[in-house]
Design an enzyme around this catalytic site. Structure first.
Site, mmCIF file in Angstrom:
data_model
loop_
_atom_site.group_PDB
_atom_site.id
_atom_site.type_symbol
_atom_site.label_atom_id
_atom_site.label_comp_id
_atom_site.label_asym_id
_atom_site.label_seq_id
_atom_site.Cartn_x
_atom_site.Cartn_y
_atom_site.Cartn_z
ATOM 1 N N TRP A 158 0.818 -1.226 0.000
ATOM 2 C CA TRP A 158 0.000 0.000 0.000
ATOM 3 C C TRP A 158 0.845 1.266 0.000
ATOM 4 O O TRP A 158 0.321 2.345 -0.237
ATOM 5 C CB TRP A 158 -0.911 0.005 1.245
ATOM 6 C CG TRP A 158 -0.151 -0.238 2.519
ATOM 7 C CD1 TRP A 158 0.011 -1.443 3.144
ATOM 8 C CD2 TRP A 158 0.591 0.715 3.288
ATOM 9 N NE1 TRP A 158 0.816 -1.305 4.245
ATOM 10 C CE2 TRP A 158 1.174 0.013 4.362
ATOM 11 C CE3 TRP A 158 0.807 2.089 3.192
ATOM 12 C CZ2 TRP A 158 1.970 0.636 5.320
ATOM 13 C CZ3 TRP A 158 1.599 2.712 4.142
ATOM 14 C CH2 TRP A 158 2.174 1.985 5.192
ATOM 15 N N SER A 236 6.275 -7.050 2.948
ATOM 16 C CA SER A 236 7.054 -7.362 4.150
ATOM 17 C C SER A 236 7.876 -8.636 3.980
ATOM 18 O O SER A 236 7.523 -9.518 3.186
ATOM 19 C CB SER A 236 6.102 -7.527 5.338
ATOM 20 O OG SER A 236 5.246 -8.629 5.093
ATOM 21 N N GLU A 257 10.992 -7.916 -3.253
ATOM 22 C CA GLU A 257 11.424 -6.600 -2.752
ATOM 23 C C GLU A 257 10.812 -6.468 -1.370
ATOM 24 O O GLU A 257 9.625 -6.161 -1.228
ATOM 25 C CB GLU A 257 10.909 -5.487 -3.683
ATOM 26 C CG GLU A 257 11.502 -5.502 -5.068
ATOM 27 C CD GLU A 257 12.943 -4.995 -5.102
ATOM 28 O OE1 GLU A 257 13.400 -4.400 -4.101
ATOM 29 O OE2 GLU A 257 13.607 -5.208 -6.119
ATOM 30 N N LEU A 258 11.616 -6.707 -0.334
ATOM 31 C CA LEU A 258 11.058 -6.855 1.014
ATOM 32 C C LEU A 258 11.451 -5.691 1.917
ATOM 33 O O LEU A 258 11.869 -4.642 1.449
ATOM 34 C CB LEU A 258 11.496 -8.200 1.588
ATOM 35 C CG LEU A 258 11.230 -9.404 0.671
ATOM 36 C CD1 LEU A 258 11.727 -10.697 1.277
ATOM 37 C CD2 LEU A 258 9.752 -9.504 0.315
ATOM 38 N N CYS A 291 10.424 1.594 2.376
ATOM 39 C CA CYS A 291 11.368 0.521 2.687
ATOM 40 C C CYS A 291 12.801 1.032 2.799
ATOM 41 O O CYS A 291 13.639 0.388 3.411
ATOM 42 C CB CYS A 291 11.283 -0.558 1.621
ATOM 43 S SG CYS A 291 11.481 0.108 -0.028
HETATM 44 P P1 NAP Z 1 2.598 -6.807 3.443
HETATM 45 O O1 NAP Z 1 1.720 -6.888 4.626
HETATM 46 O O2 NAP Z 1 3.626 -7.849 3.262
HETATM 47 O O3 NAP Z 1 1.611 -6.765 2.176
HETATM 48 C C1 NAP Z 1 2.125 -6.681 0.869
HETATM 49 C C2 NAP Z 1 1.147 -7.351 -0.070
HETATM 50 O O4 NAP Z 1 1.033 -8.723 0.312
HETATM 51 C C3 NAP Z 1 -0.266 -6.771 -0.002
HETATM 52 O O5 NAP Z 1 -0.860 -6.841 -1.263
HETATM 53 C C4 NAP Z 1 -0.960 -7.719 0.959
HETATM 54 O O6 NAP Z 1 -2.348 -7.768 0.767
HETATM 55 C C5 NAP Z 1 -0.323 -9.029 0.559
HETATM 56 N N1 NAP Z 1 -0.434 -10.058 1.577
HETATM 57 C C6 NAP Z 1 -0.728 -9.927 2.889
HETATM 58 N N2 NAP Z 1 -0.775 -11.139 3.479
HETATM 59 C C7 NAP Z 1 -0.512 -12.051 2.509
HETATM 60 C C8 NAP Z 1 -0.439 -13.475 2.491
HETATM 61 N N3 NAP Z 1 -0.628 -14.191 3.569
HETATM 62 N N4 NAP Z 1 -0.143 -14.070 1.321
HETATM 63 C C9 NAP Z 1 0.067 -13.336 0.213
HETATM 64 N N5 NAP Z 1 -0.025 -11.997 0.156
HETATM 65 C C10 NAP Z 1 -0.295 -11.362 1.299
HETATM 66 O O7 NAP Z 1 3.350 -5.415 3.356
HETATM 67 P P2 NAP Z 1 2.728 -3.971 3.463
HETATM 68 O O8 NAP Z 1 2.416 -3.678 4.873
HETATM 69 O O9 NAP Z 1 1.644 -3.818 2.450
HETATM 70 O O10 NAP Z 1 3.936 -3.074 2.937
HETATM 71 C C11 NAP Z 1 4.960 -2.668 3.745
HETATM 72 C C12 NAP Z 1 6.172 -3.539 3.555
HETATM 73 O O11 NAP Z 1 6.571 -3.519 2.192
HETATM 74 C C13 NAP Z 1 7.360 -3.020 4.322
HETATM 75 O O12 NAP Z 1 8.039 -4.084 4.926
HETATM 76 C C14 NAP Z 1 8.219 -2.357 3.249
HETATM 77 O O13 NAP Z 1 9.576 -2.273 3.565
HETATM 78 C C15 NAP Z 1 7.966 -3.267 2.101
HETATM 79 N N6 NAP Z 1 8.304 -2.590 0.855
HETATM 80 C C16 NAP Z 1 9.439 -2.965 0.210
HETATM 81 C C17 NAP Z 1 9.822 -2.309 -0.948
HETATM 82 C C18 NAP Z 1 11.068 -2.692 -1.682
HETATM 83 O O14 NAP Z 1 11.232 -2.256 -2.829
HETATM 84 N N7 NAP Z 1 11.971 -3.481 -1.105
HETATM 85 C C19 NAP Z 1 9.033 -1.276 -1.450
HETATM 86 C C20 NAP Z 1 7.869 -0.931 -0.766
HETATM 87 C C21 NAP Z 1 7.507 -1.605 0.387
HETATM 88 P P3 NAP Z 1 -3.363 -6.891 1.635
HETATM 89 O O15 NAP Z 1 -2.723 -5.542 1.841
HETATM 90 O O16 NAP Z 1 -4.545 -6.824 0.742
HETATM 91 O O17 NAP Z 1 -3.579 -7.619 2.901
#
Ligand code: NAP
Length: 484
Positions: A158, A236, A257-258, A291
């Site tokens: 998001w 994440s 990309e975590l 991130c």
């Molecule tokens: P997240 O909770 O891991 O969610 C990311 C995506 O995965 C969302 O579409 C989410 O869906 C989905 N998801 C959630 N639970 C899942 C499951 N059990 N199985 C499969 N998909 C699932 O991360 P976030 O809170 O959205 O984003 C923040 C994280 O992203 C941070 O750790 C940040 O560092 C990382 N990030 C990394 C980069 C990079 O380039 N390295 C860039 C941006 C962000 P829902 O939201 O619909 O639940």
């Protein structure tokens, strides 16, 4: 939402499968909330396995034609998409503000950043070169070519609801792949607006599909369906690990990309004004919800008090407020869970000796706002040192020597971005070599662009986005050995 958009058709509230806007089979919906005021903006279909399977089948149906289109034709459609994104930048930025809560100024920057990848990969499509290699055996020709990986499952977070999709999808399209995208349920409208513009740009039906809904069910289908040859995920580390284990069943290719835990090291020989400006810009970008956000600020003891004084002055200028106010520096956090996590981390740090220099708690009741905060005298026994904060909290750790700070900086499972501030070139070489990270900002905090290879090591993931390397994530190598 609608009254704020010049082109109301960009506010799409259904999923996009094979060129049609669809509801969930059971008509279930999810509400989407504006984090600035906790009001419902609209709803989206709550889809699951069956709809995802259908989208995969359509993506597969579209693949055969799409992967063999000429690179010029693929590039031309990408250029059209690029033009449409820029022509609609005001509406796209407004959608980001309403669903994600960054300021309008930052939302415009995100759209410009997104568009830069579409243009870049339109150019890269024409550079999918092969090689002919001299054979060790007479009458043999060795040819190496690249071809599209196939149908790709794309799952995005998001925090950058437009650019995290485009950074993947434009590379995938340039390579000749078709995609099924699952955007975050918190910020689906940016994805759906991009889908609307993709359809206007002329991407054939089925090349781009967007399935909204329940993450576990959609990802379960994407990782278990043999048609899907690759998963590209940004999010994440926790979910990245889950997807990695699920993808193992079919040996799907992975780009991950975590999360990050970026050290931001300021040596006493640095230009402190440069370091300060970079720290403010890097930390408050998207309210710390990035991130690559500076997560641990290491300050050499000899400049400790002096720098904190300067920082406090600057923090007092940060304006928290209405995201449509062009003077606002930061908006709200994404949700209550985010406020709860940060409040807990601060409490734990204070119980272990950190001091709150400014801020430290939530602000107001209407939205998910949190005060810009400075915590000083932190150490690695605190949970905040090992955790991605994802909020406007500056955590300052004192250090004495170069060797000590390198050890501290590398003392984490993450390895995405890192930053050094110094004017000593020899030190910059030594420290940037020693840092176990995919990216190092040197006297610079804004390091993301379409040209540099973005990505991490360790538990921050694998693969690179953008740059001359990004398209390779969506290409398989084929070696042909030809007896002439
Ligand atoms: P997240 O909770 O891991 O969610 C990311 C995506 O995965 C969302 O579409 C989410 O869906 C989905 N998801 C959630 N639970 C899942 C499951 N059990 N199985 C499969 N998909 C699932 O991360 P976030 O809170 O959205 O984003 C923040 C994280 O992203 C941070 O750790 C940040 O560092 C990382 N990030 C990394 C980069 C990079 O380039 N390295 C860039 C941006 C962000 P829902 O939201 O619909 O639940």
């Amino acid at each position: 939402m609608l009254e704020k958009l010049a082109d109301k058709k960009l506010f799409r509230t259904k999923s996009y499968i094979a060129g049609s806007w669809c509801d969930a089979d059971n008509h279930n919906i999810i509400e989407v909330i504006n984090p600035s005021n906790k009001q419902v903006i609209g709803t989206i279909p709550n889809m699951g396995e069956a709809e995802t399977k259908r989208a995969i089948d359509y993506a597969y149906g579209a693949l055969e034609n799409w992967k063999w289109t000429s690179v010029k034709d693929r590039a031309d459609i990408l250029y059209k998409w690029y033009d449409l994104i820029l022509a609609n930048r005001d509406d796209l930025a407004t959608i980001i503000v309403l669903e994600q809560g960054k300021t309008i100024t930052e939302a415009h920057k995100e759209i410009a950043y997104s568009a830069s990848f579409v243009k870049w990969f339109a150019e890269e499509a024409r550079r999918i070169y092969g090689k002919i290699i001299p054979s060790p055996i007479k009458n043999q020709k060795i040819m190496v070519t690249s071809e599209a990986v196939g149908v790709v499952g794309i799952i995005t977070p998001w925090n950058f609801p437009s650019s995290m999709i485009i950074r993947k999808v434009s590379a995938a399209f340039a390579a000749g792949c078709t995609v099924v995208i699952k955007p975050s349920e918190l910020t689906p409208y940016s994805a759906l607006a991009l889908g609307e513009l993709a359809s206007r740009a002329g991407f054939p039906d089925g090349v781009l599909n967007i399935v909204t809904g329940e993450a576990g069910a959609i990802a379960g289908e994407l990782t278990s369906n043999k048609i899907v040859k690759k998963i590209s995920f940004t999010g994440s580390t926790r979910v990245g690990k889950l997807l990695m284990s699920q993808a193992a069943g079919n040996i799907q290719r992975l780009s991950l990309e975590l999360g990050g835990n970026a050290p931001f090291i300021i040596f006493d020989d640095a230009d402190l004004d440069v370091a300060l400006n970079c720290l403010i810009a890097g930390k408050f970008r998207n309210n710390g919800q990035s991130c690559v956000s500076p997560n641990r600020i290491y300050l050499q003891k000899t400049i400790y008090e002096k720098f904190i004084d300067k920082l406090t002055n600057e923090i007092n200028k940060v304006k928290l407020g209405d995201c449509f106010d062009k003077d606002a520096t930061i908006g709200p956090l994404i949700n209550q869970a985010s406020i709860d996590k940060i409040t807990y981390l601060i409490k734990d740090a204070v119980s272990k000796g950190a001091k709150i220099f400014s801020g430290g708690s939530k602000a107001g009741e209407d939205g998910y706002f949190f005060q810009p905060t400075i915590l000083v005298d932190a150490n690695h026994q605190m949970e905040i040192a090992a955790t991605e904060i994802f909020g406007p909290v500056m955590v300052i750790y004192p250090f004495e020597t170069e060797d000590q700070v390198i050890k501290l900086a590398n003392d984490t499972d993450y390895g995405l971005a890192s930053y050094i501030f110094s004017k000593d070139y020899a030190r910059i070489y030594r420290v940037s070599d020693a840092l176990e990270y995919g990216m190092v900002g040197i006297n610079e905090a804004i390091i993301s662009n379409e040209i540099g290879p973005f990505g991490g090591i360790k538990q921050s993931g694998m693969g690179r986005e953008g740059s001359y390397l990004g398209i390779n994530e969506y290409l398989n190598i084929k070696y042909k050995c030809w007896n002439v």
